[in-house]
Design an enzyme around this catalytic site. Structure first.
Site, PDB file in Angstrom:
ATOM      1  N   THR A 207      26.748  45.078  44.415  1.00  0.00           N
ATOM      2  CA  THR A 207      27.041  46.455  44.021  1.00  0.00           C
ATOM      3  C   THR A 207      27.553  46.460  42.587  1.00  0.00           C
ATOM      4  OG1 THR A 207      27.541  47.133  46.254  1.00  0.00           O
ATOM      5  CG2 THR A 207      28.646  48.352  44.521  1.00  0.00           C
ATOM      6  N   ASP A 238      30.682  52.402  51.503  1.00  0.00           N
ATOM      7  CA  ASP A 238      31.780  53.057  50.783  1.00  0.00           C
ATOM      8  C   ASP A 238      31.371  53.576  49.404  1.00  0.00           C
ATOM      9  OD1 ASP A 238      31.409  50.308  50.094  1.00  0.00           O
ATOM     10  OD2 ASP A 238      33.258  50.408  48.916  1.00  0.00           O
TER      11      ASP A 238
HETATM   12  N1  ASP Z   1      30.345  48.061  49.324  1.00  0.00           N
HETATM   13  C1  ASP Z   1      28.912  47.977  49.449  1.00  0.00           C
HETATM   14  C2  ASP Z   1      28.504  48.583  50.772  1.00  0.00           C
HETATM   15  O1  ASP Z   1      29.181  48.336  51.755  1.00  0.00           O
HETATM   16  C3  ASP Z   1      28.401  46.587  49.409  1.00  0.00           C
HETATM   17  C4  ASP Z   1      28.797  45.824  48.198  1.00  0.00           C
HETATM   18  O2  ASP Z   1      29.825  46.103  47.576  1.00  0.00           O
HETATM   19  O3  ASP Z   1      28.033  44.926  47.831  1.00  0.00           O
HETATM   20  O4  ASP Z   1      27.484  49.236  50.825  1.00  0.00           O
END
Ligand code: ASP
Length: 353
Positions: A207, A238
């Site tokens: 992300t 999130d």
């Molecule tokens: N927080 C992101 C999600 O749960 C994943 C990530 O941070 O790579 O979609």
């Protein structure tokens, strides 16, 4: 006449002093490209260089906006677009695949001055979801649009629409096949670092996010992701949830998160960090660590970038590493990947303020 001349000179001096003051106002950009089990021993030199280069490009793009008096919102968008366009990160091009072999992208953005916010979830044809989140904030009268409706809205706003095949990368596709074989939902930055078989506890994410402070003292935050490999049933994490993955408030801080999304939602991670700073005057790094400890207590992990209106910042994570970087008035990018280092990398003078 003489009085008029004196007044004019005085006026010019006042204007000049104000301009000089404006120039020394702090500007800062902090970015992340995901957290997880990122270890030097598992990352090739070439790949490390490639990540460093894109992080530097992202910092340069955002810094160019801030150094010329642009807004923190525009800086956040400029920085995130660079990472969305790179196949290395799990956002935009190179996003991970869902169980059914699609790319469903999430993004959000928030303005710390107005506390306006915009987000999109599970969009499939928007080249740069962060731009769509911004359009939602500016033009829709809503905060969160999802799926086909969000795709249609973005097209109507004139944003660049791509064929879903644009998001395809072979490495993410292979990552999905392995995740399906193991019946697991997987965070990103997996297979590019550790070819299969992956250890069961391997957790990496790609992300991307940015927080910025502009010359006018305004904060902004944004986050963009493809979510989790092998996610099912329209799962949304999130990243597009204001208060979980993204939050910005000039009275406290701008925050962008990466990690196990469900736990970041349950702890209201980004708002939680900002609330500690605003209500308890908790130092930034401590507030982030408190939230990460709460997340760890419910079996989650990840990272947070935090920035306040004076330019203080923190890049905290409870994983092995986090792709991250920052740049301020001096135009020097500081980039880190692993837990132990934060290698300063000097950008070309042309990009300095
Ligand atoms: N927080 C992101 C999600 O749960 C994943 C990530 O941070 O790579 O979609």
């Amino acid at each position: 006449m003489r009085i008029f001349c004196y007044s004019l000179v005085l006026l010019l001096m006042i204007i000049q002093t104000n301009m000089a003051a404006a120039d020394t106002s702090p500007i800062r950009l902090v970015i992340h490209g995901g957290a997880g089990t990122i270890e030097r021993s598992k990352l090739t030199k070439e790949l490390e260089q490639a990540y460093t280069q894109v992080l530097a490009q992202s910092l340069t793009a955002g810094h160019a906006v801030l150094a010329t008096g642009g807004s923190s919102i525009d800086a956040v968008i400029a920085a995130i677009v660079v990472m969305e366009d790179s196949p290395l990160f799990n956002a935009g091009k190179g996003a991970v695949f869902t169980h059914t072999g699609r790319n469903e992208l999430d993004a959000s953005i928030m303005d710390g001055f107005t506390r306006m916010a915009g987000a999109v979830a599970a969009v499939t044809v928007i080249r740069n979801p962060i731009r769509a989140a911004h359009a939602v904030m500016e033009k829709s009268g809503h905060v969160l649009l999802m799926g086909q409706g969000a795709d249609t809205f973005a097209a109507e706003q004139g944003l660049e629409i791509v064929d879903p095949a644009y998001f395809y990368t072979q490495s993410r596709w292979d990552q999905l096949q392995r995740a399906i074989a193991r019946e697991r939902v997987v965070r990103d930055h997996d297979d590019d670092l550790a070819p299969p078989p992956l250890p069961d506890n391997d957790k990496k994410r790609g992300t991307v996010g940015a927080v910025a402070l502009d010359r006018h003292g305004n904060l902004a935050a944004g986050t963009s992701t493809g979510g989790l490999t092998n996610k099912r049933f329209g799962r949304v994490g999130d990243s597009p949830i204001i208060g979980a993955g993204t939050y910005a408030d000039n009275r406290s801080v701008a925050v962008s998160a990466t990690g196990t999304g469900e736990m970041f939602i349950r702890t209201a991670a980004a708002f939680n960090t900002a609330a500690q700073v605003r209500l308890q005057r908790t130092p930034l790094a401590e507030a982030a660590d408190n939230v990460l400890a709460e997340i760890a207590a419910i079996n989650g992990d990840g990272g947070l970038i935090v920035l306040d209106a004076k330019g203080h910042y923190a890049m905290r994570f409870n994983t092995k590493g986090m792709y991250r970087g920052t740049i301020g008035n001096d135009g020097i990018a500081r980039i880190g990947i692993f837990s132990e280092d934060e290698t300063p990398l000097t950008l070309s003078p042309a990009s300095a303020p």
